[in-house]
Design a protein around this motif. Structure first.
Motif, PDB file in Angstrom:
ATOM      1  N   TYR A 264       0.837  -1.204   0.000  1.00 49.09           N
ATOM      2  CA  TYR A 264       0.000   0.000   0.000  1.00 49.09           C
ATOM      3  C   TYR A 264       0.871   1.252   0.000  1.00 49.09           C
ATOM      4  O   TYR A 264       1.889   1.293   0.698  1.00 49.09           O
ATOM      5  CB  TYR A 264      -0.884   0.046   1.263  1.00 49.09           C
ATOM      6  CG  TYR A 264      -1.852  -1.088   1.420  1.00 49.09           C
ATOM      7  CD1 TYR A 264      -2.599  -1.541   0.343  1.00 49.09           C
ATOM      8  CD2 TYR A 264      -2.037  -1.697   2.647  1.00 49.09           C
ATOM      9  CE1 TYR A 264      -3.509  -2.575   0.498  1.00 49.09           C
ATOM     10  CE2 TYR A 264      -2.938  -2.733   2.814  1.00 49.09           C
ATOM     11  CZ  TYR A 264      -3.666  -3.167   1.739  1.00 49.09           C
ATOM     12  OH  TYR A 264      -4.564  -4.194   1.891  1.00 49.09           O
ATOM     13  N   PRO A 265       0.491   2.277  -0.752  1.00 49.19           N
ATOM     14  CA  PRO A 265       1.212   3.549  -0.641  1.00 49.19           C
ATOM     15  C   PRO A 265       0.916   4.206   0.700  1.00 49.19           C
ATOM     16  O   PRO A 265      -0.154   3.992   1.276  1.00 49.19           O
ATOM     17  CB  PRO A 265       0.645   4.379  -1.802  1.00 49.19           C
ATOM     18  CG  PRO A 265      -0.703   3.808  -2.073  1.00 49.19           C
ATOM     19  CD  PRO A 265      -0.604   2.344  -1.755  1.00 49.19           C
ATOM     20  N   PRO A 266       1.847   4.984   1.226  1.00 57.38           N
ATOM     21  CA  PRO A 266       1.605   5.641   2.517  1.00 57.38           C
ATOM     22  C   PRO A 266       0.472   6.651   2.425  1.00 57.38           C
ATOM     23  O   PRO A 266       0.157   7.163   1.356  1.00 57.38           O
ATOM     24  CB  PRO A 266       2.942   6.330   2.818  1.00 57.38           C
ATOM     25  CG  PRO A 266       3.585   6.511   1.482  1.00 57.38           C
ATOM     26  CD  PRO A 266       3.156   5.329   0.660  1.00 57.38           C
ATOM     27  N   ILE A 267      -0.143   6.926   3.570  1.00 55.90           N
ATOM     28  CA  ILE A 267      -1.254   7.877   3.610  1.00 55.90           C
ATOM     29  C   ILE A 267      -0.765   9.215   4.179  1.00 55.90           C
ATOM     30  O   ILE A 267      -0.014   9.255   5.149  1.00 55.90           O
ATOM     31  CB  ILE A 267      -2.439   7.344   4.441  1.00 55.90           C
ATOM     32  CG1 ILE A 267      -1.991   6.848   5.826  1.00 55.90           C
ATOM     33  CG2 ILE A 267      -3.160   6.243   3.694  1.00 55.90           C
ATOM     34  CD1 ILE A 267      -3.132   6.444   6.738  1.00 55.90           C
TER      35      ILE A 267
ATOM     36  N   GLY B 102       7.235   3.582   5.706  1.00 59.15           N
ATOM     37  CA  GLY B 102       6.393   3.710   4.522  1.00 59.15           C
ATOM     38  C   GLY B 102       4.911   3.671   4.816  1.00 59.15           C
ATOM     39  O   GLY B 102       4.110   3.383   3.921  1.00 59.15           O
ATOM     40  N   LEU B 103       4.524   3.994   6.063  1.00 59.34           N
ATOM     41  CA  LEU B 103       3.118   3.934   6.451  1.00 59.34           C
ATOM     42  C   LEU B 103       2.407   5.265   6.261  1.00 59.34           C
ATOM     43  O   LEU B 103       1.225   5.296   5.910  1.00 59.34           O
ATOM     44  CB  LEU B 103       3.005   3.493   7.919  1.00 59.34           C
ATOM     45  CG  LEU B 103       3.617   2.128   8.253  1.00 59.34           C
ATOM     46  CD1 LEU B 103       3.679   1.930   9.759  1.00 59.34           C
ATOM     47  CD2 LEU B 103       2.821   1.010   7.593  1.00 59.34           C
ATOM     48  N   ILE B 104       3.096   6.376   6.518  1.00 59.81           N
ATOM     49  CA  ILE B 104       2.468   7.688   6.425  1.00 59.81           C
ATOM     50  C   ILE B 104       3.388   8.674   5.715  1.00 59.81           C
ATOM     51  O   ILE B 104       4.612   8.474   5.654  1.00 59.81           O
ATOM     52  CB  ILE B 104       2.095   8.264   7.817  1.00 59.81           C
ATOM     53  CG1 ILE B 104       3.355   8.628   8.617  1.00 59.81           C
ATOM     54  CG2 ILE B 104       1.215   7.291   8.590  1.00 59.81           C
ATOM     55  CD1 ILE B 104       3.065   9.424   9.885  1.00 59.81           C
ATOM     56  N   GLU B 105       2.779   9.719   5.181  1.00 59.40           N
ATOM     57  CA  GLU B 105       3.491  10.922   4.741  1.00 59.40           C
ATOM     58  C   GLU B 105       3.098  12.023   5.721  1.00 59.40           C
ATOM     59  O   GLU B 105       1.989  12.565   5.633  1.00 59.40           O
ATOM     60  CB  GLU B 105       3.093  11.303   3.314  1.00 59.40           C
ATOM     61  CG  GLU B 105       3.551  10.316   2.257  1.00 59.40           C
ATOM     62  CD  GLU B 105       3.112  10.736   0.868  1.00 59.40           C
ATOM     63  OE1 GLU B 105       2.434  11.786   0.749  1.00 59.40           O
ATOM     64  OE2 GLU B 105       3.432  10.019  -0.082  1.00 59.40           O
TER      65      GLU B 105
ATOM     66  N   THR C  91     -11.258  18.700   4.592  1.00 60.38           N
ATOM     67  CA  THR C  91     -11.157  19.150   3.192  1.00 60.38           C
ATOM     68  C   THR C  91     -10.314  18.205   2.341  1.00 60.38           C
ATOM     69  O   THR C  91      -9.903  18.567   1.242  1.00 60.38           O
ATOM     70  CB  THR C  91     -10.579  20.564   3.135  1.00 60.38           C
ATOM     71  OG1 THR C  91      -9.296  20.583   3.786  1.00 60.38           O
ATOM     72  CG2 THR C  91     -11.503  21.563   3.820  1.00 60.38           C
ATOM     73  N   LYS C  92     -10.039  16.990   2.881  1.00 53.02           N
ATOM     74  CA  LYS C  92      -9.273  15.959   2.174  1.00 53.02           C
ATOM     75  C   LYS C  92      -7.821  16.365   1.932  1.00 53.02           C
ATOM     76  O   LYS C  92      -7.155  15.818   1.045  1.00 53.02           O
ATOM     77  CB  LYS C  92      -9.935  15.591   0.841  1.00 53.02           C
ATOM     78  CG  LYS C  92     -11.329  15.002   0.987  1.00 53.02           C
ATOM     79  CD  LYS C  92     -11.303  13.691   1.743  1.00 53.02           C
ATOM     80  CE  LYS C  92     -12.678  13.037   1.806  1.00 53.02           C
ATOM     81  NZ  LYS C  92     -12.663  11.773   2.566  1.00 53.02           N
ATOM     82  N   GLY C  93      -7.331  17.313   2.743  1.00 45.85           N
ATOM     83  CA  GLY C  93      -5.913  17.652   2.660  1.00 45.85           C
ATOM     84  C   GLY C  93      -5.029  16.569   3.231  1.00 45.85           C
ATOM     85  O   GLY C  93      -3.848  16.469   2.881  1.00 45.85           O
ATOM     86  N   VAL C  94      -5.594  15.760   4.119  1.00 46.33           N
ATOM     87  CA  VAL C  94      -4.913  14.584   4.658  1.00 46.33           C
ATOM     88  C   VAL C  94      -5.929  13.456   4.740  1.00 46.33           C
ATOM     89  O   VAL C  94      -7.136  13.699   4.771  1.00 46.33           O
ATOM     90  CB  VAL C  94      -4.293  14.842   6.049  1.00 46.33           C
ATOM     91  CG1 VAL C  94      -3.170  15.857   5.978  1.00 46.33           C
ATOM     92  CG2 VAL C  94      -5.353  15.272   7.061  1.00 46.33           C
ATOM     93  N   ALA C  95      -5.429  12.215   4.796  1.00 46.43           N
ATOM     94  CA  ALA C  95      -6.301  11.044   4.835  1.00 46.43           C
ATOM     95  C   ALA C  95      -6.430  10.451   6.227  1.00 46.43           C
ATOM     96  O   ALA C  95      -7.204   9.509   6.425  1.00 46.43           O
ATOM     97  CB  ALA C  95      -5.786   9.976   3.873  1.00 46.43           C
ATOM     98  N   ALA C  96      -5.666  10.979   7.191  1.00 48.73           N
ATOM     99  CA  ALA C  96      -5.713  10.453   8.554  1.00 48.73           C
ATOM    100  C   ALA C  96      -5.168  11.501   9.507  1.00 48.73           C
ATOM    101  O   ALA C  96      -4.464  12.430   9.097  1.00 48.73           O
ATOM    102  CB  ALA C  96      -4.913   9.158   8.674  1.00 48.73           C
ATOM    103  N   LEU C  97      -5.491  11.327  10.782  1.00 49.72           N
ATOM    104  CA  LEU C  97      -4.961  12.164  11.843  1.00 49.72           C
ATOM    105  C   LEU C  97      -4.185  11.289  12.819  1.00 49.72           C
ATOM    106  O   LEU C  97      -4.567  10.153  13.096  1.00 49.72           O
ATOM    107  CB  LEU C  97      -6.081  12.879  12.602  1.00 49.72           C
ATOM    108  CG  LEU C  97      -6.956  13.856  11.817  1.00 49.72           C
ATOM    109  CD1 LEU C  97      -8.096  14.365  12.699  1.00 49.72           C
ATOM    110  CD2 LEU C  97      -6.131  15.027  11.298  1.00 49.72           C
TER     111      LEU C  97
ATOM    112  N   ALA D 169      -4.363   2.338  10.510  1.00 54.78           N
ATOM    113  CA  ALA D 169      -4.954   3.446   9.755  1.00 54.78           C
ATOM    114  C   ALA D 169      -4.742   3.253   8.256  1.00 54.78           C
ATOM    115  O   ALA D 169      -5.656   3.499   7.453  1.00 54.78           O
ATOM    116  CB  ALA D 169      -4.355   4.767  10.212  1.00 54.78           C
ATOM    117  N   LEU D 170      -3.563   2.804   7.873  1.00 55.12           N
ATOM    118  CA  LEU D 170      -3.277   2.570   6.457  1.00 55.12           C
ATOM    119  C   LEU D 170      -4.197   1.498   5.892  1.00 55.12           C
ATOM    120  O   LEU D 170      -4.763   1.659   4.796  1.00 55.12           O
ATOM    121  CB  LEU D 170      -1.815   2.164   6.301  1.00 55.12           C
ATOM    122  CG  LEU D 170      -1.309   1.856   4.896  1.00 55.12           C
ATOM    123  CD1 LEU D 170      -1.560   3.010   3.940  1.00 55.12           C
ATOM    124  CD2 LEU D 170       0.180   1.507   4.929  1.00 55.12           C
TER     125      LEU D 170
END
Length: 322
Positions: free
Chosen positions: A32-35, A58-61, A106-112, A311-312
């Motif tokens: 999976y690509p990182p979120i 490689g889990l998050i950006e 606003t979909k600027g990020v996919a997770a907190l 989360a990913l």
């Protein structure tokens, strides 16, 4: 990759090394690509270090949201350079939470990801109706535990948000946990609705709620799992205990999800397993438009990595999150 046990009826004694299942969970995300993740107020070495470890895996950006000077001081403690990271400067923790939630809405990020702020600061911002993260379902917290003495991954809910949930809230809490189990490749999770006893008693409200939740599942109001309750916790996790009490159940002795009657019970069960049984914990909030990694400020890097991996998997399993 299915991270559940191949033998759901494995008999005790059982023991695996601490963290094995969480390491398997992290490995299961490699394709999976990182979120893109807003890390909220990462102003301590542990919170910033956890975010950077999740990035290295490689889990998050990470998008670091907090006071620049304090983030920089934490980075100096870790001897890391932040020049290549997105950083949003905010004056204080409340502003960090509000800015991060706005990014997610606003979909600027996919997770907190929670940093070094109090849980109620982050969740107050996330729960605000004006913020845009709420859905028709109530948010709830799930502990994902790797318990060395238990042969299955174990989810416990709700240990952080709902103090004394009513039946409507419990319905959402169970459904959220079931959908997390699906994202973790547990196809039909077994849900134990816990109480102090395994019989319905009018003077123990949690047994009435348990019976109602099971009937709601039969009527299709809760889907995707097998529910049974009320079950005392020994009957939920021990085949021997269930057998001795004459309980015939698809859930007893092999529960994937423990649904506690209230926050106090869930919190106590989870923390006893962590501190007395060597369990490794990851924490996640579901029911919002994005997953929220709700780790404790005392959590180690392994727990933070496991929360990121959960989360990913959630983001890539549930299209609503994308």
């Amino acid at each position: 990759m299915n991270i559940s046990s191949a033998d759901d009826t494995a008999s005790p004694p059982h023991h695996h090394d601490t963290g094995v299942r969480h390491r398997q969970l992290i490995e299961s995300t490699r394709n999976y690509p990182p979120i893109r993740t807003a890390v909220v107020h990462p102003c301590s070495a542990s919170s910033l270090g956890g975010a950077l470890a999740s990035w290295r895996e490689g889990l998050i950006e990470p998008v670091l949201v907090g006071p620049w000077a304090r983030i920089k001081a934490a980075a100096d403690d870790l001897a890391v350079n932040l020049d290549d990271f997105d950083i949003i400067d905010t004056p204080h923790s409340h502003a960090s939470a509000e800015r991060a939630v706005a990014l997610a809405a606003t979909k600027g990020v996919a997770a907190l990801m929670k940093g070094s702020l109090h849980t109620d600061e982050l969740m107050t911002a996330a729960l605000s109706r004006a913020a845009g993260l709420r859905t028709e379902r109530q948010m709830s917290h799930v502990y994902a535990l790797d318990v060395p003495s238990y042969p299955l991954p174990l989810l416990i809910t709700d240990a952080a948000l709902h103090i004394a949930p009513d039946l409507t809230a419990k319905c959402d809490i169970v459904q959220n946990a079931i959908e997390l189990a699906h994202a973790l490749a547990i196809e039909c999770p077994k849900v134990a609705i816990l109480s102090a006893v395994e019989t319905v008693k009018s003077d123990i409200p949690s047994t009435l709620d348990a019976a109602a939740l099971c009937k709601m599942s039969q009527r299709g109001q809760i889907t995707g799992g097998i529910l049974d309750g009320p079950l005392a916790i020994d009957n939920a996790v021990s085949h021997d205990a269930a057998r001795q009490k004459g309980i015939e159940s698809e859930v007893a002795g092999q529960a994937d999800i423990l649904m506690a009657p209230d926050l106090e019970a869930a919190n106590m069960i989870a923390k006893l397993l962590i501190h007395l049984a060597g369990a490794q914990a990851a924490g996640i909030v579901l029911g919002a438009r994005v997953p929220i990694m709700l780790t404790s400020r005392a959590d180690d890097i392994s727990s933070r990595l496991a929360s990121s991996a959960i989360a990913l998997r959630l983001v890539h399993y549930h299209p609503d999150y994308l």
